[in-house]
Motif scaffolding. Structure first.
Motif, PDB file in Angstrom:
ATOM      1  N   GLU A  19       0.818  -1.219   0.000  1.00  0.00           N
ATOM      2  CA  GLU A  19       0.000   0.000   0.000  1.00  0.00           C
ATOM      3  C   GLU A  19       0.851   1.267   0.000  1.00  0.00           C
ATOM      4  N   PHE A  20       2.129   1.153   0.383  1.00  0.00           N
ATOM      5  CA  PHE A  20       3.012   2.319   0.427  1.00  0.00           C
ATOM      6  C   PHE A  20       3.664   2.590  -0.920  1.00  0.00           C
ATOM      7  N   GLY A  21       3.759   1.555  -1.771  1.00  0.00           N
ATOM      8  CA  GLY A  21       4.347   1.706  -3.095  1.00  0.00           C
ATOM      9  C   GLY A  21       5.868   1.769  -3.089  1.00  0.00           C
ATOM     10  N   GLU A  22       6.474   1.609  -1.941  1.00  0.00           N
ATOM     11  CA  GLU A  22       7.931   1.629  -1.828  1.00  0.00           C
ATOM     12  C   GLU A  22       8.319   1.073  -0.460  1.00  0.00           C
ATOM     13  N   CYS A  23       9.613   0.881  -0.276  1.00  0.00           N
ATOM     14  CA  CYS A  23      10.093   0.372   1.006  1.00  0.00           C
ATOM     15  C   CYS A  23       9.907   1.408   2.107  1.00  0.00           C
ATOM     16  N   LEU A  24       9.699   0.908   3.325  1.00  0.00           N
ATOM     17  CA  LEU A  24       9.605   1.757   4.513  1.00  0.00           C
ATOM     18  C   LEU A  24      10.930   1.737   5.260  1.00  0.00           C
ATOM     19  N   VAL A  25      11.231   2.834   5.917  1.00  0.00           N
ATOM     20  CA  VAL A  25      12.367   2.857   6.831  1.00  0.00           C
ATOM     21  C   VAL A  25      11.981   2.044   8.062  1.00  0.00           C
ATOM     22  N   ASN A  26      12.885   1.206   8.507  1.00  0.00           N
ATOM     23  CA  ASN A  26      12.692   0.386   9.693  1.00  0.00           C
ATOM     24  C   ASN A  26      12.334   1.298  10.876  1.00  0.00           C
ATOM     25  N   SER A  27      11.259   0.987  11.567  1.00  0.00           N
ATOM     26  CA  SER A  27      10.787   1.859  12.649  1.00  0.00           C
ATOM     27  C   SER A  27      11.788   1.954  13.801  1.00  0.00           C
ATOM     28  N   THR A  28      12.577   0.902  14.024  1.00  0.00           N
ATOM     29  CA  THR A  28      13.562   0.999  15.100  1.00  0.00           C
ATOM     30  C   THR A  28      14.751   1.865  14.684  1.00  0.00           C
ATOM     31  N   LEU A  29      14.992   2.030  13.391  1.00  0.00           N
ATOM     32  CA  LEU A  29      15.984   3.006  12.929  1.00  0.00           C
ATOM     33  C   LEU A  29      15.466   4.416  13.217  1.00  0.00           C
ATOM     34  N   THR A  30      14.190   4.638  12.942  1.00  0.00           N
ATOM     35  CA  THR A  30      13.607   5.951  13.245  1.00  0.00           C
ATOM     36  C   THR A  30      13.734   6.253  14.738  1.00  0.00           C
ATOM     37  N   LEU A  31      13.402   5.269  15.581  1.00  0.00           N
ATOM     38  CA  LEU A  31      13.538   5.453  17.030  1.00  0.00           C
ATOM     39  C   LEU A  31      14.989   5.749  17.404  1.00  0.00           C
ATOM     40  N   SER A  32      15.917   5.028  16.823  1.00  0.00           N
ATOM     41  CA  SER A  32      17.334   5.216  17.149  1.00  0.00           C
ATOM     42  C   SER A  32      17.842   6.588  16.723  1.00  0.00           C
ATOM     43  N   VAL A  33      17.503   7.006  15.515  1.00  0.00           N
ATOM     44  CA  VAL A  33      17.977   8.304  15.016  1.00  0.00           C
ATOM     45  C   VAL A  33      17.377   9.443  15.834  1.00  0.00           C
ATOM     46  N   VAL A  34      16.081   9.391  16.078  1.00  0.00           N
ATOM     47  CA  VAL A  34      15.434  10.474  16.834  1.00  0.00           C
ATOM     48  C   VAL A  34      15.956  10.516  18.272  1.00  0.00           C
ATOM     49  N   THR A  35      16.166   9.352  18.877  1.00  0.00           N
ATOM     50  CA  THR A  35      16.776   9.330  20.213  1.00  0.00           C
ATOM     51  C   THR A  35      18.170   9.945  20.153  1.00  0.00           C
ATOM     52  N   GLY A  36      18.957   9.526  19.177  1.00  0.00           N
ATOM     53  CA  GLY A  36      20.306  10.058  19.041  1.00  0.00           C
ATOM     54  C   GLY A  36      20.337  11.558  18.843  1.00  0.00           C
ATOM     55  N   MET A  37      19.369  12.087  18.106  1.00  0.00           N
ATOM     56  CA  MET A  37      19.308  13.531  17.894  1.00  0.00           C
ATOM     57  C   MET A  37      19.120  14.288  19.201  1.00  0.00           C
ATOM     58  N   SER A  38      18.487  13.650  20.178  1.00  0.00           N
ATOM     59  CA  SER A  38      18.175  14.318  21.439  1.00  0.00           C
ATOM     60  C   SER A  38      19.311  14.270  22.456  1.00  0.00           C
ATOM     61  N   VAL A  39      20.327  13.461  22.214  1.00  0.00           N
ATOM     62  CA  VAL A  39      21.355  13.212  23.230  1.00  0.00           C
ATOM     63  C   VAL A  39      22.052  14.493  23.693  1.00  0.00           C
ATOM     64  N   SER A  40      22.507  15.320  22.780  1.00  0.00           N
ATOM     65  CA  SER A  40      23.273  16.492  23.204  1.00  0.00           C
ATOM     66  C   SER A  40      22.443  17.447  24.053  1.00  0.00           C
ATOM     67  N   ASP A  41      21.136  17.463  23.866  1.00  0.00           N
ATOM     68  CA  ASP A  41      20.268  18.350  24.634  1.00  0.00           C
ATOM     69  C   ASP A  41      19.763  17.750  25.935  1.00  0.00           C
ATOM     70  N   VAL A  42      19.415  16.461  25.929  1.00  0.00           N
ATOM     71  CA  VAL A  42      18.732  15.921  27.117  1.00  0.00           C
ATOM     72  C   VAL A  42      19.474  14.817  27.848  1.00  0.00           C
ATOM     73  N   SER A  43      20.396  14.128  27.212  1.00  0.00           N
ATOM     74  CA  SER A  43      20.976  12.991  27.920  1.00  0.00           C
ATOM     75  C   SER A  43      22.493  12.881  27.805  1.00  0.00           C
ATOM     76  N   TYR A  44      23.162  13.927  27.426  1.00  0.00           N
ATOM     77  CA  TYR A  44      24.615  13.864  27.255  1.00  0.00           C
ATOM     78  C   TYR A  44      25.326  13.554  28.567  1.00  0.00           C
ATOM     79  N   LYS A  45      24.797  14.041  29.673  1.00  0.00           N
ATOM     80  CA  LYS A  45      25.410  13.804  30.984  1.00  0.00           C
ATOM     81  C   LYS A  45      24.765  12.630  31.727  1.00  0.00           C
TER      82      LYS A  45
END
Length: 166
Positions: free
Chosen positions: A67-93
């Motif tokens: 139904e999407f007509g193309e491959c989807l990005v793995n949802s756990t990759l999305t979770l990993s990237v978005v979590t990683g984006m937040s590290v410097s602001d919320v969890s670096y320490k």
């Protein structure tokens, strides 16, 4: 992102990132940068590395017939990237990542989508068992370039207090 420049010697400086427990205020929202474009190579490598063999993530012919007509990005990759984006602001320490709750995938992500993210501080409290630390809970939301939200989740972390980490 809280960024400090510390002099560590004469004419010598070092950056310091992250927030201490005292730096978090309930209701504050941190916009995370830089953004990140997800490539087909990112998705295929992550999918195969994590042993997810669903063809929707790496077989273009299979993806075209969905139904999407193309491959989807793995949802756990999305979770990993978005979590990683937040590290410097919320969890670096962070002393310890305590967990993710209520992960919701709100829209699909495709190869070539560019993700951005933000985190809102939902709560904070002193740790009952570790007097030098506190627990901070944030809700992180990820968006693609169309401003459609693609993911949201809550994450709790054990964060050191300022006076005990210096």
């Amino acid at each position: 992102m809280v960024r400090r420049i510390n002099e560590v010697g004469e004419g010598r400086y070092r950056e310091e990132y992250g927030r201490y427990y005292e730096d978090f205020e309930v209701g504050d929202v941190y916009e995370h940068r830089p953004k990140r474009t997800i490539t087909q190579d990112d998705n295929v490598r992550f999918t195969l590395l994590t042993m997810n063999n669903h063809p929707l993530h790496f077989d273009d012919t299979y993806g075209e017939d969905t139904e999407f007509g193309e491959c989807l990005v793995n949802s756990t990759l999305t979770l990993s990237v978005v979590t990683g984006m937040s590290v410097s602001d919320v969890s670096y320490k962070t002393v310890a990542n305590l967990g993710w709750d209520d992960v919701r995938l709100t829209n699909p992500v495709f190869h070539g989508d560019t993700l951005s993210a933000e985190s809102e501080v939902l709560g904070k409290r002193e740790s009952e068992s570790r007097p030098d630390d506190g627990i901070v809970t944030v809700e992180t939301r990820g968006y693609k370039q169309t401003d459609e939200q693609v993911i949201e989740f809550e994450r709790s972390m054990l964060i050191p207090k300022r006076d005990t980490d210096e």
